[in-house]
Design a protein around this motif. Structure first.
Motif, PDB file in Angstrom:
ATOM      1  N   GLU A   1       0.871  -1.281  -0.080  1.00 48.29           N
ATOM      2  CA  GLU A   1       0.080  -0.074   0.073  1.00 48.29           C
ATOM      3  C   GLU A   1       0.997   1.227  -0.163  1.00 48.29           C
ATOM      4  O   GLU A   1       0.496   2.107  -0.589  1.00 48.29           O
ATOM      5  CB  GLU A   1      -0.938  -0.088   1.258  1.00 48.29           C
ATOM      6  CG  GLU A   1      -2.023  -1.060   1.117  1.00 48.29           C
ATOM      7  CD  GLU A   1      -1.448  -2.433   1.875  1.00 48.29           C
ATOM      8  OE1 GLU A   1      -2.472  -3.287   1.955  1.00 48.29           O
ATOM      9  OE2 GLU A   1      -0.167  -2.510   1.999  1.00 48.29           O
ATOM     10  N   PHE A   2       1.938   0.981   0.654  1.00 50.78           N
ATOM     11  CA  PHE A   2       3.156   2.380   0.742  1.00 50.78           C
ATOM     12  C   PHE A   2       3.427   2.584  -0.687  1.00 50.78           C
ATOM     13  O   PHE A   2       3.729   3.727  -1.100  1.00 50.78           O
ATOM     14  CB  PHE A   2       3.864   2.114   1.789  1.00 50.78           C
ATOM     15  CG  PHE A   2       3.518   1.979   3.168  1.00 50.78           C
ATOM     16  CD1 PHE A   2       2.119   2.439   3.617  1.00 50.78           C
ATOM     17  CD2 PHE A   2       4.167   1.572   4.097  1.00 50.78           C
ATOM     18  CE1 PHE A   2       1.673   2.083   4.867  1.00 50.78           C
ATOM     19  CE2 PHE A   2       3.741   1.452   5.401  1.00 50.78           C
ATOM     20  CZ  PHE A   2       2.487   1.827   5.693  1.00 50.78           C
ATOM     21  N   LEU A  21       1.867   4.799  -3.268  1.00 54.27           N
ATOM     22  CA  LEU A  21       1.950   6.242  -2.987  1.00 54.27           C
ATOM     23  C   LEU A  21       2.637   7.269  -3.764  1.00 54.27           C
ATOM     24  O   LEU A  21       3.884   7.520  -3.348  1.00 54.27           O
ATOM     25  CB  LEU A  21       2.083   6.536  -1.358  1.00 54.27           C
ATOM     26  CG  LEU A  21       1.302   5.760  -0.281  1.00 54.27           C
ATOM     27  CD1 LEU A  21       1.644   5.989   1.065  1.00 54.27           C
ATOM     28  CD2 LEU A  21      -0.137   6.253  -0.435  1.00 54.27           C
ATOM     29  N   ILE A  67       4.519  10.438  -2.996  1.00 44.03           N
ATOM     30  CA  ILE A  67       4.813  10.432  -1.316  1.00 44.03           C
ATOM     31  C   ILE A  67       5.944   9.288  -0.992  1.00 44.03           C
ATOM     32  O   ILE A  67       6.888   9.685  -0.243  1.00 44.03           O
ATOM     33  CB  ILE A  67       3.446   9.919  -0.576  1.00 44.03           C
ATOM     34  CG1 ILE A  67       2.605  11.000  -1.048  1.00 44.03           C
ATOM     35  CG2 ILE A  67       3.685   9.550   0.769  1.00 44.03           C
ATOM     36  CD1 ILE A  67       0.909  10.711  -0.234  1.00 44.03           C
ATOM     37  N   TYR A  68       5.820   8.066  -1.715  1.00 43.31           N
ATOM     38  CA  TYR A  68       6.816   6.918  -1.173  1.00 43.31           C
ATOM     39  C   TYR A  68       8.297   7.535  -1.491  1.00 43.31           C
ATOM     40  O   TYR A  68       8.861   7.839  -2.421  1.00 43.31           O
ATOM     41  CB  TYR A  68       6.550   5.687  -1.822  1.00 43.31           C
ATOM     42  CG  TYR A  68       7.333   4.382  -1.558  1.00 43.31           C
ATOM     43  CD1 TYR A  68       6.927   4.203   0.039  1.00 43.31           C
ATOM     44  CD2 TYR A  68       8.151   3.600  -2.413  1.00 43.31           C
ATOM     45  CE1 TYR A  68       7.775   2.895   0.106  1.00 43.31           C
ATOM     46  CE2 TYR A  68       8.952   2.615  -1.728  1.00 43.31           C
ATOM     47  CZ  TYR A  68       8.521   2.230  -0.569  1.00 43.31           C
ATOM     48  OH  TYR A  68       9.340   1.148  -0.101  1.00 43.31           O
ATOM     49  N   LYS A  87       7.345  13.916   3.175  1.00 39.69           N
ATOM     50  CA  LYS A  87       5.896  13.552   2.730  1.00 39.69           C
ATOM     51  C   LYS A  87       5.246  12.364   3.571  1.00 39.69           C
ATOM     52  O   LYS A  87       6.436  11.602   4.454  1.00 39.69           O
ATOM     53  CB  LYS A  87       5.946  12.910   1.241  1.00 39.69           C
ATOM     54  CG  LYS A  87       6.189  13.853   0.117  1.00 39.69           C
ATOM     55  CD  LYS A  87       5.223  15.127   0.061  1.00 39.69           C
ATOM     56  CE  LYS A  87       5.424  15.880  -1.079  1.00 39.69           C
ATOM     57  NZ  LYS A  87       4.488  17.021  -1.382  1.00 39.69           N
ATOM     58  N   SER A  88       4.189  12.448   3.829  1.00 39.38           N
ATOM     59  CA  SER A  88       3.344  11.356   4.544  1.00 39.38           C
ATOM     60  C   SER A  88       2.092  10.747   4.114  1.00 39.38           C
ATOM     61  O   SER A  88       1.565  11.718   3.270  1.00 39.38           O
ATOM     62  CB  SER A  88       3.280  11.856   6.030  1.00 39.38           C
ATOM     63  OG  SER A  88       2.401  12.865   6.251  1.00 39.38           O
ATOM     64  N   SER A  89       2.106   9.565   4.319  1.00 41.31           N
ATOM     65  CA  SER A  89       0.541   9.247   3.833  1.00 41.31           C
ATOM     66  C   SER A  89      -0.551   9.618   4.812  1.00 41.31           C
ATOM     67  O   SER A  89      -0.376  10.072   5.942  1.00 41.31           O
ATOM     68  CB  SER A  89       0.848   7.595   4.000  1.00 41.31           C
ATOM     69  OG  SER A  89       0.573   7.245   5.385  1.00 41.31           O
ATOM     70  N   TYR A  95      -3.753   5.317   8.276  1.00 42.45           N
ATOM     71  CA  TYR A  95      -4.618   4.211   8.053  1.00 42.45           C
ATOM     72  C   TYR A  95      -5.349   3.706   9.270  1.00 42.45           C
ATOM     73  O   TYR A  95      -4.691   3.955  10.257  1.00 42.45           O
ATOM     74  CB  TYR A  95      -3.434   3.221   7.501  1.00 42.45           C
ATOM     75  CG  TYR A  95      -3.099   3.270   6.109  1.00 42.45           C
ATOM     76  CD1 TYR A  95      -3.899   3.073   4.986  1.00 42.45           C
ATOM     77  CD2 TYR A  95      -1.701   4.078   6.143  1.00 42.45           C
ATOM     78  CE1 TYR A  95      -3.118   3.417   3.627  1.00 42.45           C
ATOM     79  CE2 TYR A  95      -1.093   4.266   4.989  1.00 42.45           C
ATOM     80  CZ  TYR A  95      -2.089   4.124   3.601  1.00 42.45           C
ATOM     81  OH  TYR A  95      -1.234   4.285   2.448  1.00 42.45           O
ATOM     82  N   SER A 127       0.708   5.389   9.974  1.00 44.87           N
ATOM     83  CA  SER A 127       0.825   6.033   8.700  1.00 44.87           C
ATOM     84  C   SER A 127       2.403   6.030   8.166  1.00 44.87           C
ATOM     85  O   SER A 127       3.328   5.314   9.100  1.00 44.87           O
ATOM     86  CB  SER A 127       0.731   7.689   9.045  1.00 44.87           C
ATOM     87  OG  SER A 127       1.453   7.943   9.834  1.00 44.87           O
ATOM     88  N   TYR A 128       2.770   6.192   6.944  1.00 42.39           N
ATOM     89  CA  TYR A 128       4.167   6.208   6.404  1.00 42.39           C
ATOM     90  C   TYR A 128       4.806   7.681   6.293  1.00 42.39           C
ATOM     91  O   TYR A 128       3.760   8.542   5.850  1.00 42.39           O
ATOM     92  CB  TYR A 128       3.679   5.375   5.036  1.00 42.39           C
ATOM     93  CG  TYR A 128       5.165   5.800   4.186  1.00 42.39           C
ATOM     94  CD1 TYR A 128       6.125   4.839   4.562  1.00 42.39           C
ATOM     95  CD2 TYR A 128       5.297   6.675   3.373  1.00 42.39           C
ATOM     96  CE1 TYR A 128       7.144   4.872   3.739  1.00 42.39           C
ATOM     97  CE2 TYR A 128       6.323   6.896   2.783  1.00 42.39           C
ATOM     98  CZ  TYR A 128       7.609   5.965   2.728  1.00 42.39           C
ATOM     99  OH  TYR A 128       8.642   6.085   1.996  1.00 42.39           O
ATOM    100  N   LYS A 129       5.884   7.797   6.782  1.00 43.06           N
ATOM    101  CA  LYS A 129       6.435   9.056   6.976  1.00 43.06           C
ATOM    102  C   LYS A 129       7.822   8.927   6.217  1.00 43.06           C
ATOM    103  O   LYS A 129       8.611   8.119   6.584  1.00 43.06           O
ATOM    104  CB  LYS A 129       6.406   9.740   8.109  1.00 43.06           C
ATOM    105  CG  LYS A 129       4.985   9.846   8.932  1.00 43.06           C
ATOM    106  CD  LYS A 129       5.180  10.529  10.134  1.00 43.06           C
ATOM    107  CE  LYS A 129       3.763  10.747  10.526  1.00 43.06           C
ATOM    108  NZ  LYS A 129       3.058  11.817  10.141  1.00 43.06           N
TER     109      LYS A 129
END
Length: 584
Positions: free
Chosen positions: A362-363, A366, A369-370, A375-377, A380, A396-398
Motif C-alpha cells: 500500500e505504501f 503512494l 509520497i513513497y 511526505k507522509s501518507s 490508515y 501512517s508512512y512518513k
C-alpha cells in the motif's frame, strides 16, 4: 369480560401497526427481480409448467415440493425441461419415473442451496455456501464469439438469473448439474495425461490416501484435500520423461515409501490440506502442504496464479503457473488443480533478512509520497493494510524532512500513533514478515527513539521472545572527533552488541545540523535485540509488538533484522540515502 376482550383486541391492533411501520422503515436488499414474489419456488415452477414440468415432477417424486412450498431461504439452480430431457437421454431413460428415487433426491440436493445468493455474488470461484449435497457450486464467465455467458460448475450455462420468489431465488440453467463421484486419485488415474504423476502417487502410497471418500475417512484432517497435479507434458518440459526419471531425480533413498524420502516429500508438496479453490489459493500468500516442514507461496499477477514466485536473497525466483482454465475441479474428496509448470521443494539454508517495515504494497503505491522527502501518507485504520494489523489508533508512512533527516534506511519509517497501556490495555501492532527459511535467528528491532513504547514485548507466531524492549531509552550522547560524530569514550560496536544494542547505519552519513560533518553513531536511532527465534517452517510469519508498560507518545519503526544466530550481527549497515555498507 367484554372490556378485557376489547383491550386485547386493541393491543393486537396496536402491535400490528407498530410492526408494519417498523418493516416499512427497513431498508430492503435490492435484487434484479424477473418475476412476482407472491408465490414460492414450487408455485413459480408450476405456473411455468411449459419450462419446468419435469423438474416439478422430480420434486413431487422426492417429496421436496413440500419444503420448497413453505417458508425458507433457498437458491435453486433450476434445469429446464430441455436440460432434464438431455439428462434422461444420457441415462438411457425416457421419463423421470425410471430414475432411482435416491438419485433424484441427490439431484435435488445438488441444485439447492439453503441461502439466497443473487447473480451479483457469482464470482470466478465457489459460492459462499455449499449446496445441500455438501459440495461447492462454482461459477465463472466464458467468452465465445464475443458473447460472455455465466457458467455453473462448468457444466451448465445460466439462462436467466435472479427470479425472486416468496422463499428464495431461482436461476435457470440449460443442463443438469452432476455431483462429483470420483476421488482425487481416481480422477488422476483416469486421465492418461497424468500417468507419471499417478504412478508416483502409487509408488509412495499417497494414492491410497487420495482415494478415500470423506464418509469413510477416519482422519478428519484429511477428509478433504487439494492436489496441484503435474501432467506428463509439464514434467517432460522439465526434463522428466518417465516415472523412472522422476524417481532418479527426487528419490534420495531409493525407497519412495519412506516418509522422509525426497520423492515422497515431493509428492506431498503437491498436496494441500482442506478444500482450496483458486480464490482460496491466491487470496493467501502461503499454504501448508503435506510435506511437514514446507509451504508453497502463492500470488496473483494480473490473471496469472503463481506458485513459489519469490524474491529470495535479492534474487527473483520465477514461479510456476497454475493452469487456471482447467483447474478448480471438484472431486468427491477435494479439489483438483493442474499446473502449467513444474515446481519442487526448494532446498534453502538460513540467510539474513534485513526487512524494511515500510516495504508494504500500500505504501509503494503512494505516488509522490513513497520515499519523497517530507511526505507522509494519510492515517490508515486497522484493516486498510493487508500485512499489518493493530488494536487501536492509526498507522501512517512518513519520510523525514530535509532539515531533520533521521538515521534510518531510506529515511522513511512506520509511524504508530500509540503503543501503550494507558488508554487501551495491551495495545499491539502485528506485521507479517517476509519469507524466512527455517532455522534459528536473532531478531533486532531498529527504531527512532520517541516518547512511546516504554515496555514492549515481542512475540513471534504468538510466542514471546526473551526480552522486553524499552523504546524510550536514549543511548549515551555521541561525541565529535574531527569532522565525525562517533561513539563516546568507553562505548564501541562490540560493547553495545553485548548489551543487545547496535547502530544500524554507518559510513559517511551527513549530520543534519552540518552536512560537512558525518556521523556513524547517534543516540536516538539504533536497534535492540528482542531475542532468538526458531523458525520451524520456511514461510512468512507474524511478529507482534505488545505494550506491557505505560508510556505515552508515538513509536517509529525502521527495520527488523532476522540474522542467523551464528552469523555477523553488526554488518551490513543501512543508510538514509538507501546505500548499504558492507563489513570493511
Amino acid at each position: 369480560m367484554k372490556t378485557l376482550k376489547f383491550i386485547k383486541w386493541l393491543t393486537s391492533i396496536s402491535f400490528m401497526v407498530v410492526l408494519v411501520a417498523a418493516l416499512a422503515g427497513c431498508k430492503r436488499e435490492e435484487f434484479a427481480v424477473n418475476t412476482t414474489t407472491d408465490v414460492n419456488i414450487v408455485g413459480y415452477l408450476n405456473n411455468n409448467a411449459q419450462s419446468f414440468s419435469l423438474l416439478s415432477k422430480i420434486l413431487q417424486i422426492t417429496g421436496s415440493d413440500n419444503s420448497l412450498n413453505g417458508y425458507g431461504t433457498y437458491t435453486l439452480f433450476a434445469p429446464n425441461n430441455d436440460a432434464i430431457t438431455k439428462y434422461l437421454a444420457e441415462l438411457g431413460k425416457t421419463s423421470v419415473e425410471q430414475v432411482p428415487v435416491n438419485d433424484l433426491k441427490d439431484l435435488v440436493k445438488f441444485h439447492l442451496i439453503r441461502d439466497t445468493i443473487t447473480s451479483d455474488k457469482f464470482t470466478d470461484g465457489k459460492l459462499r455456501t455449499v449446496n445441500m449435497y455438501g459440495q461447492s457450486i462454482l461459477t465463472g464467465a466464458q467468452n465465445i464469439g464475443g458473447v460472455t455467458t455465466l457458467t455453473i460448475n462448468r457444466q451448465a450455462t445460466l439462462l436467466k438469473a435472479d427470479i425472486r420468489t416468496g422463499n428464495g431465488i431461482i436461476h435457470i440453467i440449460d443442463r443438469v448439474l452432476k455431483p462429483a463421484k470420483l476421488t482425487l486419485a481416481q480422477a488422476l488415474e483416469q486421465n492418461p495425461a497424468y500417468a507419471i504423476f499417478t504412478e508416483a502417487l502409487k509408488a509412495t502410497k499417497l494414492y491410497d490416501s487420495l482415494n478415500v471418500l470423506p464418509a469413510n475417512n477416519p482422519d478428519t484432517t484429511k477428509r478433504f484435500l487439494t492436489v496441484l497435479a503435474e501432467s506428463d507434458a509439464v514434467l517432460k518440459a522439465a526434463g522428466i520423461n518417465s516415472f523412472a526419471q522422476l524417481k532418479a531425480k527426487y528419490s534420495n533413498t531409493g525407497n519412495p515409501l519412506l516418509v522422509n524420502d525426497s520423492l515422497h516429500l515431493f509428492m506431498n508438496y503437491h498436496i494441500l490440506p482442506g478444500l482450496k479453490y483458486l480464490p482460496d489459493i491466491f487470496n493467501a500468500s502461503s499454504h501448508t502442504t503435506q510435506s511437514p516442514l514446507d509451504v508453497v507461496t502463492s500470488k496473483l499477477i494480473n490473471q496469472t496464479i503463481l506458485i513459489n514466485d519469490d524474491t529470495f536473497n535479492g534474487i527473483h525466483e520465477v514461479g510456476a503457473r497454475i493452469d487456471r482454465a482447467s483447474s478448480d475441479n471438484t472431486m468427491a474428496n477435494g479439489v483438483l488443480h493442474f499446473m502449467a509448470d513444474h515446481y519442487a521443494i526448494k532446498v534453502r539454508f538460513p540467510i539474513p533478512v534485513y526487512w524494511e517495515v515500510t516495504d508494504q504494497p500500500e505504501f509503494k503505491k503512494l505516488n509522490g509520497i513513497y520515499r519523497v522527502t517530507n511526505k507522509s501518507s494519510p492515517n490508515y485504520a486497522n484493516g486498510d493494510l493487508q500485512d499489518i494489523t493493530w488494536q487501536t489508533g492509526s498507522v501512517s508512512y512518513k519520510v523525514a524532512p530535509e532539515a531533520r533527516q533521521f538515521y534510518v534506511y531510506n529515511n522513511d519509517y512506520l509511524f504508530v500513533a500509540a503503543l501503550r497501556t494507558a488508554a487501551t490495555a495491551n495495545s499491539f501492532i502485528e506485521l507479517k514478515t517476509p519469507l524466512l527459511v527455517k532455522g534459528r535467528y536473532k531478531v533486532w528491532v531498529s527504531f527512532i527513539r520517541r516518547g512511546g513504547g516504554k515496555g514492549v514485548s515481542v512475540l513471534f507466531d504468538g510466542q514471546p521472545l526473551s526480552r522486553v524492549l524499552n523504546l524510550t531509552e536514549s543511548l549515551p550522547s555521541q561525541v565529535l572527533v574531527g569532522d565525525k560524530w562517533t561513539y563516546p569514550a568507553g562505548t564501541s560496536p562490540e560493547s553495545l552488541e553485548a548489551l543487545g544494542k547496535k547502530i544500524t547505519f554507518g559510513g559517511k552519513v551527513p549530520y543534519y545540523n552540518n552536512p560537512a560533518q558525518t556521523i556513524d553513531y547517534y543516540k536516538d536511532s539504533y536497534a535492540l535485540l528482542a531475542g532468538t527465534i526458531d523458525v520451524q517452517k520456511t514461510d512468512r510469519h507474524f511478529i507482534r509488538f505488545q505494550a506491557v508498560a505505560d508510556a505515552s507518545g508515538d513509536v517509529q519503526f525502521d527495520m527488523i533484522h532476522f540474522i542467523p544466530e551464528n552469523q555477523d550481527q553488526l554488518y551490513p549497515k543501512f543508510n538514509p540515502d538507501g546505500s548499504i555498507v558492507q563489513k570493511p
